[in-house]
Design a protein around this motif. Structure first.
Motif, mmCIF file in Angstrom:
data_model
loop_
_atom_site.group_PDB
_atom_site.id
_atom_site.type_symbol
_atom_site.label_atom_id
_atom_site.label_comp_id
_atom_site.label_asym_id
_atom_site.label_seq_id
_atom_site.Cartn_x
_atom_site.Cartn_y
_atom_site.Cartn_z
ATOM 1 N N UNK A 291 0.844 -1.204 0.000
ATOM 2 C CA UNK A 291 0.000 0.000 0.000
ATOM 3 C C UNK A 291 0.872 1.243 0.000
ATOM 4 N N UNK A 292 0.415 2.253 -0.723
ATOM 5 C CA UNK A 292 1.063 3.558 -0.739
ATOM 6 C C UNK A 292 0.135 4.520 -0.015
ATOM 7 N N UNK A 293 0.670 5.221 0.994
ATOM 8 C CA UNK A 293 -0.199 6.026 1.844
ATOM 9 C C UNK A 293 0.053 7.522 1.765
ATOM 10 N N UNK A 294 1.000 7.948 0.931
ATOM 11 C CA UNK A 294 1.261 9.384 0.832
ATOM 12 C C UNK A 294 1.720 9.742 -0.575
ATOM 13 N N UNK A 295 1.657 11.023 -0.888
ATOM 14 C CA UNK A 295 2.120 11.506 -2.192
ATOM 15 C C UNK A 295 3.594 11.170 -2.380
ATOM 16 N N UNK A 296 4.378 11.316 -1.318
ATOM 17 C CA UNK A 296 5.811 11.025 -1.386
ATOM 18 C C UNK A 296 6.049 9.555 -1.768
ATOM 19 N N UNK A 297 5.296 8.635 -1.152
ATOM 20 C CA UNK A 297 5.425 7.205 -1.470
ATOM 21 C C UNK A 297 5.084 6.938 -2.936
ATOM 22 N N UNK A 298 4.000 7.549 -3.407
ATOM 23 C CA UNK A 298 3.576 7.349 -4.793
ATOM 24 C C UNK A 298 4.620 7.900 -5.750
ATOM 25 N N UNK A 299 5.108 9.113 -5.476
ATOM 26 C CA UNK A 299 6.148 9.714 -6.327
ATOM 27 C C UNK A 299 7.380 8.819 -6.400
ATOM 28 N N UNK A 300 7.792 8.297 -5.251
ATOM 29 C CA UNK A 300 8.987 7.447 -5.190
ATOM 30 C C UNK A 300 8.807 6.176 -6.028
ATOM 31 N N UNK A 301 7.646 5.550 -5.922
ATOM 32 C CA UNK A 301 7.388 4.327 -6.686
ATOM 33 C C UNK A 301 7.350 4.626 -8.177
ATOM 34 N N UNK A 302 6.700 5.717 -8.573
ATOM 35 C CA UNK A 302 6.631 6.071 -9.994
ATOM 36 C C UNK A 302 8.040 6.279 -10.555
ATOM 37 N N UNK A 303 8.905 6.918 -9.782
ATOM 38 C CA UNK A 303 10.275 7.179 -10.241
ATOM 39 C C UNK A 303 11.157 5.938 -10.222
ATOM 40 N N UNK A 304 10.927 5.042 -9.268
ATOM 41 C CA UNK A 304 11.870 3.939 -9.060
ATOM 42 C C UNK A 304 11.553 2.647 -9.808
ATOM 43 N N UNK A 305 10.300 2.410 -10.176
ATOM 44 C CA UNK A 305 9.971 1.168 -10.882
ATOM 45 C C UNK A 305 10.429 1.309 -12.328
ATOM 46 N N UNK A 306 11.419 0.473 -12.700
ATOM 47 C CA UNK A 306 12.013 0.566 -14.039
ATOM 48 C C UNK A 306 11.802 -0.732 -14.813
ATOM 49 N N UNK A 307 11.565 -0.578 -16.106
ATOM 50 C CA UNK A 307 11.411 -1.707 -17.035
ATOM 51 C C UNK A 307 10.277 -2.653 -16.647
ATOM 52 N N UNK A 308 9.298 -2.132 -15.918
ATOM 53 C CA UNK A 308 8.095 -2.881 -15.558
ATOM 54 C C UNK A 308 6.904 -1.947 -15.654
#
Length: 149
Positions: A7-24
Motif C-alpha cells: 500500500x502507498x499512503x502518501x504523495x511522497x510514497x507514490x512519487x517514489x514508486x513512480x520514479x523507481x519502478x524501471x522496465x516494468x
C-alpha cells in the motif's frame, strides 16, 4: 485481499514508486479497502501479482490518503486503475472516452494478464497509448462527468 499487495499512503510514497519502478508496468489501484468492488479487483490483482512479477509491480492507493493524485487522475469512480512505465503514464484505448485509467474491476484474471502484457510490449516499443485486448463487453461502461460541457 488487499493485505497481500503493498500500500502507498502518501504523495511522497507514490512519487517514489513512480520514479523507481524501471522496465516494468507500474499498476496503481485507487480505491478503498472496504469497498466490495475494490476487494473483488484486489483479489484478481493479488492472484496475478506473482505470475506478472517480471512485467509488473502492483500497488494499492487509498483515495482518501492521496487526494492530490485522486484529483490529478480525476478519480471519481472507484476502483480506478492507472498504469505507468518508466515514470511515464501509459494510456489504454478501452473503447471508452477516457484512456487514462481503467474504471471498475476486471471480469477475469486473464483480462488483467492480457492487458498488462499489451501495455508492457507497447511500452517496450516506445508507445504511450495501446489498444486494449479486453473484450468490449467486459469493460465497465460509465459516463464522464464533464461530457457535454
Amino acid at each position: 485481499m488487499s493485505f497481500f499487495l503493498p500500500k502507498l499512503t502518501s504523495k511522497k510514497d507514490i512519487d517514489e514508486v513512480i520514479k523507481s519502478v524501471a522496465e516494468k508496468v507500474l499498476v496503481l489501484r485507487f480505491g478503498r479497502d472496504d469497498d466490495l468492488v475494490c476487494l473483488q479487483l484486489d483479489e484478481i490483482l493479488s492472484k496475478t501479482a506473482h505470475d506478472l512479477s517480471n512485467m509488473a509491480s502492483i500497488y494499492i492507493v487509498d483515495v482518501d490518503k492521496a487526494p492530490i493524485y485522486t484529483r490529478y487522475f480525476d478519480i471519481s469512480y472507484i476502483p480506478s486503475t492507472v498504469f505507468f512505465f518508466n515514470g511515464q503514464h501509459m494510456k489504454v484505448d478501452y473503447g471508452s472516452p477516457d484512456h487514462t485509467k481503467f474504471v471498475g474491476s476486471f471480469k477475469t484474471k486473464q483480462d488483467f494478464i492480457d492487458l498488462i502484457e499489451v501495455i508492457y510490449r507497447g511500452a517496450m516499443r516506445g508507445k504511450m497509448i495501446v489498444q486494449s485486448p479486453i473484450d468490449p463487453q467486459n469493460v465497465p461502461k460509465y459516463d464522464l462527468l464533464y461530457h457535454g460541457i
